[in-house]
Design an enzyme around this catalytic site. Sequence first.
Site, short mmCIF file in Angstrom:
data_model
loop_
_atom_site.label_atom_id
_atom_site.label_comp_id
_atom_site.label_asym_id
_atom_site.label_seq_id
_atom_site.Cartn_x
_atom_site.Cartn_y
_atom_site.Cartn_z
N ARG A 93 36.66 26.37 97.91
CA ARG A 93 35.52 26.21 98.95
C ARG A 93 35.25 27.82 99.13
O ARG A 93 34.01 28.02 99.10
CB ARG A 93 35.94 25.82 100.17
CG ARG A 93 36.22 24.13 100.34
CD ARG A 93 36.28 23.71 101.77
NE ARG A 93 34.88 23.44 102.21
CZ ARG A 93 34.45 24.27 103.21
NH1 ARG A 93 35.01 25.24 103.70
NH2 ARG A 93 33.18 24.07 103.19
N CYS B 125 42.60 34.37 86.50
CA CYS B 125 42.08 35.37 85.94
C CYS B 125 40.55 35.34 86.06
O CYS B 125 39.66 35.07 85.09
CB CYS B 125 42.28 35.34 84.28
SG CYS B 125 43.99 35.19 84.12
N1 LLP Z 1 28.78 10.04 103.53
C1 LLP Z 1 28.51 10.22 102.44
C2 LLP Z 1 27.54 9.38 101.52
C3 LLP Z 1 28.68 11.72 101.75
O1 LLP Z 1 28.12 11.97 100.62
C4 LLP Z 1 29.86 12.44 102.36
C5 LLP Z 1 30.01 13.83 102.01
C6 LLP Z 1 30.12 12.18 103.72
C7 LLP Z 1 29.89 10.66 104.22
C8 LLP Z 1 31.13 12.81 104.55
O2 LLP Z 1 30.80 13.76 105.04
P1 LLP Z 1 31.45 14.82 106.19
O3 LLP Z 1 31.58 13.95 107.28
O4 LLP Z 1 33.00 15.11 105.55
O5 LLP Z 1 30.59 16.12 106.12
N2 LLP Z 1 32.75 19.93 99.22
C9 LLP Z 1 31.96 20.11 100.28
C10 LLP Z 1 31.39 19.05 101.16
C11 LLP Z 1 30.85 17.75 100.45
C12 LLP Z 1 30.46 16.61 101.17
C13 LLP Z 1 29.79 15.51 100.07
N3 LLP Z 1 29.78 14.36 101.06
C14 LLP Z 1 32.81 21.26 101.16
O6 LLP Z 1 33.69 21.54 100.77
O7 LLP Z 1 32.17 21.75 102.23
#
Ligand code: LLP
Length: 430
Positions: free
Chosen positions: A323, A355
């Site tokens: 992240r 690296c």
């Molecule tokens: N529903 C859908 C359709 C989604 O695409 C996502 C997250 C969620 C629910 C859950 O969202 P949350 O409640 O966790 O915010 N890798 C990124 C975050 C990507 C989120 C993708 N979709 C990070 O590390 O911040």
Amino acid sequence: MIDLEATLVGIAPAFAYRDGRLHADATPLDAIADAANGPVYAYALNAIAEAYQDFADAFAGQPTRICYALKANDSVGVLKTLLAKGAGVDVVSGGELALALSAGASADKIVFSGVGKTNQELADALDAAVMQINVESEAELERLNQVAVSKGVQAPIALRVNPDVDAGTLDAISTGRATDKFGVNYGDAERLYQEAARAPGLKPMGIAMHIGSQIGDVAHSAAACAKLRTLWDRLAADGVTLRRFDVGGGLGIRYKDETPPSIQAYADTIRAAVVDIDCEVMLEPGRRIVGPAGVLIANVIGEKMAGDHRVIILDAAMNDLIRPALYKAWHEVVPLRLPDADAEWTAADIVGPICESTDKFADSRMMPPLAAGDRVAFLAAGAYGAVMASEYNGRPRTPEAVVQGQNWDFARKPRTYQDLIRGQSAPDWI
Ligand code: LLP
């Protein structure tokens, strides 16, 4: 110096110093680090169960299905904890579907989302008889209809509608603006629902959205809910009766000094949008449930000076927690051992051994003196940490431990170099 105790209370309340050592519940993180012999994630299961319960309580009296977004943390230990609380699951791939089913999730609580599902994945979802498939394009609607007709079934669907609302979050994790790749255009939704209602293989059950992640203000959710509600009413007038109002996930957490909305404030916002209709609210929270409950523990390899910068080199790297490199995301870094009151804190860059210059967790952080073998924990790393790990630079995938009170165990065991090599082969003609 920073007030470590206050930092923990604000960001990672399941973690605290006891006798000068950082604990998750009643388990010293050193015990986990000793056994892992390298970087390791640790998750406090009680905090995860409590966060789920907070969502459930905030929606009390309103029919609600909470589908945990498995993409945030797919550790089976975490998943089973949530399933035991009655959670449903939001999956976005055939792999996540298989994982959820193997952990004992019942298909009638699984929602299948995702911007590009293959025919195989659609068929798998129908074979499993999932509760709902959230469709994200006209072409996918047509493909799903064909797959369902060929199986002689009707696919329960929602259209994921792009409400064209800015979630006010990082560009990289915004999903609800008209030009983002997600969902069907708001202006097309009514027509598509009518087509779906006529299609033999489709059964419209709900309406869905997800405007982004790490949302810090319920006003964005309110705006998006209002647009979805307008559409719901228009569809009802057209004779398309829906049952489920799926608001997606996205509720933010504190990483540094943010003041994310309370779960209750978020719930009240959503409830206000549906108060006068008969529907089941669906939620897909990920980060808010698991984020604060996880840490990544790393060992200090040593320090050096780069020009006039103090550099702390850890055995964890961007392959373990990407992240910071990917989003410039902030994670607090705290020592596992409480420093002496008179210790001299100085600014340091915190880096991993990979690296690449992007393999850097923090710039100029105030850190206490650290020696080789000391340990640190990255806070609020329970969501989108381990799941985004890779084996770049020949670094076996990060193990994960789950903690409850004094009990802990690995939920993903440390991998050996043999594990890293297994599955690779080269054709004999080389
Ligand atoms: N529903 C859908 C359709 C989604 O695409 C996502 C997250 C969620 C629910 C859950 O969202 P949350 O409640 O966790 O915010 N890798 C990124 C975050 C990507 C989120 C993708 N979709 C990070 O590390 O911040």
